[in-house]
Write a protein that holds these residues in place. Structure first.
Motif, short mmCIF file in Angstrom:
data_model
loop_
_atom_site.label_atom_id
_atom_site.label_comp_id
_atom_site.label_asym_id
_atom_site.label_seq_id
_atom_site.Cartn_x
_atom_site.Cartn_y
_atom_site.Cartn_z
N ARG A 18 0.82 -1.20 0.00
CA ARG A 18 0.00 0.00 0.00
C ARG A 18 0.86 1.26 0.00
O ARG A 18 0.52 2.26 -0.64
N VAL A 19 1.99 1.21 0.70
CA VAL A 19 2.90 2.36 0.70
C VAL A 19 3.45 2.61 -0.70
O VAL A 19 3.51 3.76 -1.15
N LEU A 20 3.83 1.55 -1.40
CA LEU A 20 4.33 1.71 -2.77
C LEU A 20 3.26 2.34 -3.65
O LEU A 20 3.54 3.30 -4.41
N VAL A 21 2.04 1.85 -3.56
CA VAL A 21 0.95 2.42 -4.36
C VAL A 21 0.73 3.89 -3.99
O VAL A 21 0.56 4.75 -4.88
N TRP A 113 17.46 -0.27 -0.66
CA TRP A 113 16.60 -1.23 0.02
C TRP A 113 15.53 -0.48 0.81
O TRP A 113 15.73 0.65 1.24
N ASN A 114 14.39 -1.15 1.02
CA ASN A 114 13.34 -0.61 1.85
C ASN A 114 12.97 -1.67 2.88
O ASN A 114 12.43 -2.73 2.54
N VAL A 115 13.31 -1.42 4.14
CA VAL A 115 13.03 -2.35 5.22
C VAL A 115 11.78 -1.88 5.94
O VAL A 115 11.74 -0.77 6.46
N ARG A 116 10.77 -2.72 5.98
CA ARG A 116 9.45 -2.34 6.49
C ARG A 116 9.10 -3.06 7.79
O ARG A 116 7.96 -3.02 8.24
N HIS A 117 10.06 -3.75 8.39
CA HIS A 117 9.76 -4.57 9.56
C HIS A 117 10.59 -4.13 10.76
O HIS A 117 11.67 -3.56 10.60
N SER A 118 10.08 -4.45 11.94
CA SER A 118 10.91 -4.40 13.12
C SER A 118 11.61 -5.76 13.24
O SER A 118 11.20 -6.73 12.59
N ILE A 146 19.87 2.25 2.59
CA ILE A 146 18.84 1.39 3.21
C ILE A 146 17.82 2.32 3.85
O ILE A 146 18.14 3.06 4.78
N VAL A 147 16.59 2.28 3.33
CA VAL A 147 15.51 3.10 3.88
C VAL A 147 14.73 2.27 4.89
O VAL A 147 14.30 1.15 4.59
N TYR A 148 14.58 2.81 6.08
CA TYR A 148 13.73 2.21 7.11
C TYR A 148 12.53 3.13 7.30
O TYR A 148 12.64 4.34 7.16
N ASN A 149 11.39 2.55 7.68
CA ASN A 149 10.22 3.41 7.87
C ASN A 149 10.03 3.85 9.32
O ASN A 149 9.08 4.54 9.63
N CYS A 150 10.95 3.45 10.21
CA CYS A 150 10.90 3.96 11.57
C CYS A 150 12.27 3.84 12.22
O CYS A 150 13.11 3.03 11.80
N GLN A 151 12.49 4.65 13.25
CA GLN A 151 13.78 4.69 13.93
C GLN A 151 14.09 3.37 14.62
O GLN A 151 15.23 2.90 14.59
N LEU A 152 13.10 2.76 15.25
CA LEU A 152 13.35 1.52 15.96
C LEU A 152 13.81 0.43 15.01
O LEU A 152 14.74 -0.33 15.32
N GLY A 167 22.13 3.63 6.30
CA GLY A 167 20.75 3.75 6.74
C GLY A 167 20.22 5.17 6.79
O GLY A 167 20.95 6.12 7.04
N ARG A 168 18.93 5.31 6.53
CA ARG A 168 18.20 6.55 6.76
C ARG A 168 16.74 6.20 6.97
O ARG A 168 16.27 5.12 6.57
N VAL A 169 16.02 7.06 7.63
CA VAL A 169 14.61 6.82 7.94
C VAL A 169 13.73 7.75 7.12
O VAL A 169 13.94 8.97 7.12
N ILE A 170 12.78 7.15 6.40
CA ILE A 170 11.72 7.92 5.74
C ILE A 170 10.40 7.30 6.22
O ILE A 170 10.11 6.14 5.91
N PRO A 171 9.61 8.03 7.00
CA PRO A 171 8.39 7.44 7.55
C PRO A 171 7.33 7.23 6.49
O PRO A 171 7.45 7.70 5.35
N ASN A 172 6.28 6.53 6.85
CA ASN A 172 5.13 6.40 5.96
C ASN A 172 4.43 7.75 5.86
O ASN A 172 4.43 8.54 6.79
N GLY A 173 3.85 8.00 4.70
CA GLY A 173 3.13 9.25 4.49
C GLY A 173 1.66 8.99 4.19
O GLY A 173 1.29 7.93 3.67
N PHE A 174 0.81 9.96 4.50
CA PHE A 174 -0.63 9.77 4.36
C PHE A 174 -1.26 10.93 3.59
O PHE A 174 -0.93 12.09 3.82
N ASP A 175 -2.13 10.57 2.68
CA ASP A 175 -2.90 11.56 1.93
C ASP A 175 -4.03 12.03 2.83
O ASP A 175 -5.07 11.37 2.96
N THR A 176 -3.84 13.16 3.47
CA THR A 176 -4.81 13.63 4.47
C THR A 176 -6.07 14.24 3.85
O THR A 176 -7.00 14.60 4.57
N GLU A 177 -6.07 14.37 2.53
CA GLU A 177 -7.32 14.73 1.86
C GLU A 177 -8.20 13.49 1.68
O GLU A 177 -9.43 13.58 1.70
#
Length: 380
Positions: A18-21, A113-118, A146-152, A167-177
């Motif tokens: 869903r994040v990719l979409v 890389w995109n790591v989406r897990h703890s 390596i992109v992580y979606n959270c600091q932990l 490593g770097r962190v890019i969080p998930n983003g949301f379409d607030t509309e």
């Protein structure tokens, strides 16, 4: 920013997919020449991605290691696309991204890389996945980012041995509309589900998986219901029902009529409008999409302290320890004891926090900048 080839395990309805979409639909598809490879099939999202003008390829792999036919098809796709950047998604997709880069003609493309897990432990993972994670660790110094979606998640993986310099962190983003309060839908949804307009609805959205903590959630709600006659529980998700052996026997028969198990649904936004409280009960997450979606819809949340959930919610909701149904019940009760006006105020604060910190537009811009910077760099 050049050509970007995304390699993902599959395109079924999951958080990473869903994040990719969302990223593609939020601007990445228009700002670069994107293609997507699914290691399995098109799943639910293949047609959605194609509708954005993005080419979708499938390797039709079954579970396990790729055969000669899949590798040959991967080589053919990479040589056809000639990407500047290859973006892997999740452990298997990350490994496949490295293989794809070696197959590319001419200068080797940059690999992200995109790591989406703890990663609390390898123990819950399947044996093959454990080996893939170990392979990721060994290969991690060779990738560009390596992109992580959270600091932990970043901390856990780097403690496990993933290259910290990458490593770097890019969080998930949301379409607030799209994810926003729409109170006029609440009564419609409640009528459709035979829920009283006066009831207080505690909601939960997750496919069935042990790490989602459904059993603990049900136990906590049963405890709450024994003291409150006005509570109804709405559960959304594939294989979430009382016929599931892992959930059978938890809800007393006399309370079953106060639960709504409605299976997998596409109208999550509308369903959240009918919720007074949203609950996330997982014992393992990184950055749970559904938490941000509920907050963006103005629903106050109770969440277990997993991944970056506590940081996401902060003082707009309640954070409790994972795998503790008693604490979860106390957290739900704490929100239920507030007035309707107080819950609504928390919901507004939650939405404002998402707008300020997790907007889709800002996250798309971060990915676009990353790909632009890597397009002409070549391998790590």
């Amino acid at each position: 920013m050049g050509k970007v080839l995304h390699v993902i395990t599959g395109l079924s309805r999951g958080g990473a997919e869903r994040v990719l979409v969302n990223l593609l639909g939020g601007g990445l598809a228009g700002s670069s020449d994107c293609s997507v490879i699914s290691l399995s099939n098109e799943g639910s999202y293949g047609a959605v991605i194609r509708a954005l003008g993005v080419e979708v390829y499938t390797l039709e792999m079954s579970r396990g290691l790729p055969g000669a036919a899949a590798l040959w098809k991967l080589r053919k796709i990479v040589r056809e696309v000639k990407p500047d950047v290859i973006q892997g998604w999740m452990y298997h997709g990350n490994l496949a991204a490295n293989v794809a880069a070696r197959m590319a003609p001419g200068p080797r493309p940059a690999v992200v890389w995109n790591v989406r897990h703890s990663l609390y432990s390898l123990a819950p993972e399947k044996p093959l996945t454990r080996q893939v994670i170990r392979s990721n660790r060994w290969l991690s110094p060779k990738v560009n980012t390596i992109v992580y979606n959270c600091q932990l998640s970043r901390q856990q993986h780097e403690s496990f041995g993933f290259a910290s310099a990458k490593g770097r962190v890019i969080p998930n983003g949301f379409d607030t509309e799209r994810w926003r309060p729409a109170t006029e839908r609440s009564s419609v949804i409640r009528d459709a589900l035979s829920i009283s307009q006066d009831a207080i609805v505690v909601g939960h959205v997750a496919r069935f998986h042990p790490m989602k903590g459904h059993a603990a959630f049900l136990r906590s709600v049963v405890d709450v219901m024994r003291h409150r006659a006005d509570v109804v529980c709405l559960l959304v998700g594939r294989n979430v029902n009382l016929e599931n052996p892992a959930l059978a026997g938890i809800v007393p028969r006399q309370l079953e009529e106060r639960f709504r198990f409605i299976g997998e649904r596409e109208d999550i936004h509308d369903l959240m409008q009918a919720m007074d409280v949203f609950c996330l009960s997982s014992w393992s997450e990184a950055f749970p999409n559904v938490l941000g979606e509920a907050m963006a819809c103005g629903v106050p949340c109770v969440t277990t302290d997993v991944g970056d959930s506590a940081e996401i919610v902060q003082n707009t909701g309640i954070v409790v320890p994972p795998s503790d149904s008693e604490s979860l019940a106390q957290g739900i009760n704490e929100l239920l004891q507030k007035t309707d006006a107080e819950r609504k105020a928390l919901g507004r604060a939650a939405r404002n926090r998402v707008i300020a910190n997790y907007s889709l537009q800002a996250v798309v811009a971060e990915y676009a900048e990353l790909y632009q910077n890597l397009s002409n760099r070549g391998p790590a």
